[in-house]
Design a protein around this motif. Structure first.
Motif, PDB file in Angstrom:
ATOM      1  N   SER A  47      45.166  86.547   9.243  1.00 32.11           N
ATOM      2  CA  SER A  47      45.742  87.606   8.619  1.00 32.11           C
ATOM      3  C   SER A  47      45.932  87.066   6.827  1.00 32.11           C
ATOM      4  CB  SER A  47      47.256  87.859   8.891  1.00 32.11           C
ATOM      5  OG  SER A  47      47.877  86.640   8.703  1.00 32.11           O
ATOM      6  N   ILE A  48      46.430  87.963   6.137  1.00 30.67           N
ATOM      7  CA  ILE A  48      46.335  87.736   4.515  1.00 30.67           C
ATOM      8  C   ILE A  48      47.554  86.726   4.441  1.00 30.67           C
ATOM      9  CG2 ILE A  48      47.306  88.631   2.376  1.00 30.67           C
ATOM     10  CD1 ILE A  48      45.903  91.318   3.090  1.00 30.67           C
ATOM     11  N   ALA A  52      47.138  83.282   2.671  1.00 23.28           N
ATOM     12  CA  ALA A  52      48.339  82.749   1.315  1.00 23.28           C
ATOM     13  C   ALA A  52      48.934  81.328   1.784  1.00 23.28           C
ATOM     14  CB  ALA A  52      49.306  83.738   1.442  1.00 23.28           C
ATOM     15  N   LEU A  53      49.142  81.035   3.116  1.00 23.59           N
ATOM     16  CA  LEU A  53      49.747  79.817   3.451  1.00 23.59           C
ATOM     17  C   LEU A  53      48.845  78.644   3.443  1.00 23.59           C
ATOM     18  CD1 LEU A  53      52.191  78.516   5.266  1.00 23.59           C
ATOM     19  CD2 LEU A  53      50.524  78.689   7.251  1.00 23.59           C
ATOM     20  N   VAL A  54      47.594  78.888   3.638  1.00 27.07           N
ATOM     21  CA  VAL A  54      46.724  77.643   3.500  1.00 27.07           C
ATOM     22  C   VAL A  54      46.499  77.681   2.102  1.00 27.07           C
ATOM     23  CG1 VAL A  54      43.886  77.234   3.897  1.00 27.07           C
ATOM     24  CG2 VAL A  54      45.465  78.077   5.795  1.00 27.07           C
ATOM     25  N   SER A  55      46.461  78.502   1.296  1.00 31.82           N
ATOM     26  CA  SER A  55      45.999  78.490  -0.082  1.00 31.82           C
ATOM     27  C   SER A  55      47.071  77.852  -0.728  1.00 31.82           C
ATOM     28  CB  SER A  55      46.041  79.997  -0.845  1.00 31.82           C
ATOM     29  OG  SER A  55      45.992  79.952  -2.058  1.00 31.82           O
ATOM     30  N   TYR A  75      39.287  79.204  -9.931  1.00 30.93           N
ATOM     31  CA  TYR A  75      40.029  80.015  -9.480  1.00 30.93           C
ATOM     32  C   TYR A  75      39.994  79.458  -7.841  1.00 30.93           C
ATOM     33  CZ  TYR A  75      40.413  83.202 -13.231  1.00 30.93           C
ATOM     34  OH  TYR A  75      40.469  83.702 -14.661  1.00 30.93           O
ATOM     35  N   LEU A  76      40.980  79.589  -6.963  1.00 32.56           N
ATOM     36  CA  LEU A  76      41.060  79.129  -5.387  1.00 32.56           C
ATOM     37  C   LEU A  76      41.415  80.515  -4.985  1.00 32.56           C
ATOM     38  CD1 LEU A  76      41.414  77.222  -3.216  1.00 32.56           C
ATOM     39  CD2 LEU A  76      43.959  77.241  -3.405  1.00 32.56           C
ATOM     40  N   GLU A  77      40.208  80.706  -3.856  1.00 38.32           N
ATOM     41  CA  GLU A  77      40.486  81.802  -3.299  1.00 38.32           C
ATOM     42  C   GLU A  77      40.023  81.428  -1.657  1.00 38.32           C
ATOM     43  OE1 GLU A  77      37.173  84.627  -4.391  1.00 38.32           O
ATOM     44  OE2 GLU A  77      38.063  85.024  -6.249  1.00 38.32           O
ATOM     45  N   VAL A  78      41.300  81.885  -0.888  1.00 35.51           N
ATOM     46  CA  VAL A  78      41.104  81.751   0.809  1.00 35.51           C
ATOM     47  C   VAL A  78      41.295  82.912   1.409  1.00 35.51           C
ATOM     48  CG1 VAL A  78      42.227  80.398   2.682  1.00 35.51           C
ATOM     49  CG2 VAL A  78      42.567  79.403   0.323  1.00 35.51           C
ATOM     50  N   SER A  79      39.988  82.880   1.953  1.00 34.54           N
ATOM     51  CA  SER A  79      39.957  84.455   2.715  1.00 34.54           C
ATOM     52  C   SER A  79      39.270  84.315   4.096  1.00 34.54           C
ATOM     53  CB  SER A  79      39.333  85.321   2.009  1.00 34.54           C
ATOM     54  OG  SER A  79      37.882  85.154   1.865  1.00 34.54           O
ATOM     55  N   SER A  80      39.367  85.613   4.681  1.00 30.90           N
ATOM     56  CA  SER A  80      38.415  85.438   5.967  1.00 30.90           C
ATOM     57  C   SER A  80      36.972  85.637   5.767  1.00 30.90           C
ATOM     58  CB  SER A  80      38.792  86.805   6.562  1.00 30.90           C
ATOM     59  OG  SER A  80      38.017  87.568   7.334  1.00 30.90           O
ATOM     60  N   PRO A  81      36.137  85.159   6.635  1.00 32.71           N
ATOM     61  CA  PRO A  81      34.637  85.517   6.204  1.00 32.71           C
ATOM     62  C   PRO A  81      34.158  86.956   6.308  1.00 32.71           C
ATOM     63  CG  PRO A  81      34.944  84.369   8.348  1.00 32.71           C
ATOM     64  CD  PRO A  81      36.318  84.573   7.536  1.00 32.71           C
ATOM     65  N   GLY A  82      35.100  87.779   6.995  1.00 33.64           N
ATOM     66  CA  GLY A  82      34.657  89.267   6.833  1.00 33.64           C
ATOM     67  C   GLY A  82      33.761  89.635   7.881  1.00 33.64           C
TER      68      GLY A  82
END
Length: 156
Positions: A47-48, A52-55, A75-82
């Motif tokens: 989830s988003i 955000a927690l990991v970021s 810029y740090l981006e933490v996201s799902s691989p999609g």
């Protein structure tokens, strides 16, 4: 040690604590800006809020590193691989068995460098893809050492 190796060491304990999986890390320059991208996942999807927690936790760890592993601004981006997540680790390939994938090769095989189809078989050395060539269904066996990139694909 590279930025990716350093970040892998820093983020792994955070992900382990939350039972998340590290999919990929990239540190790339786009235009004038640097981006540190961390792709994470878990069974059932991430989830988003979890990103955000990991970021937040990774950002804090990076800020407390001495010397700074990333001296330039980024810029740090933490996201799902999609939906079109890359297949990098053995586990990714195993999970993608019987799925529709896109495979890019280092050199042509049967006259093509890119194949898209359903992976029907997988071994340590090769994978088998069932694909459409115009209106005919064909099968090709691809040596894994010839694969430059592979990812899940969306079938239209």
């Amino acid at each position: 040690m590279s930025v990716v190796e350093t970040v892998t060491k820093l983020v792994t304990p955070i992900l382990d604590d939350h039972h998340f999986e590290l999919v990929d890390i990239e540190f790339v320059k786009e235009g004038k800006s640097w981006y540190l991208r961390v792709f994470i996942d878990k069974e059932g999807g991430i989830s988003i809020e979890e990103c955000a927690l990991v970021s937040d936790q990774l950002s804090e760890k990076l800020d407390n590193c001495d010397p700074d592993p990333i001296p330039q601004a980024y810029y740090l981006e933490v996201s799902s691989p999609g939906a079109e997540r890359p297949l990098k680790k053995e586990k990714d390939y195993e999970r993608a068995l019987n799925s529709y994938i896109n495979v890019s090769l280092y050199q042509q095989l049967d006259g093509k460098k890119v194949y898209e189809g359903t992976m029907t078989a997988l071994s340590k050395d090769e994978l088998t893809l069932e694909y459409m060539d115009k209106t005919r269904k064909k099968t090709i066996t691809i040596p894994r050492k010839q694969i430059a990139k592979a990812r899940l694909a969306i079938k239209f």
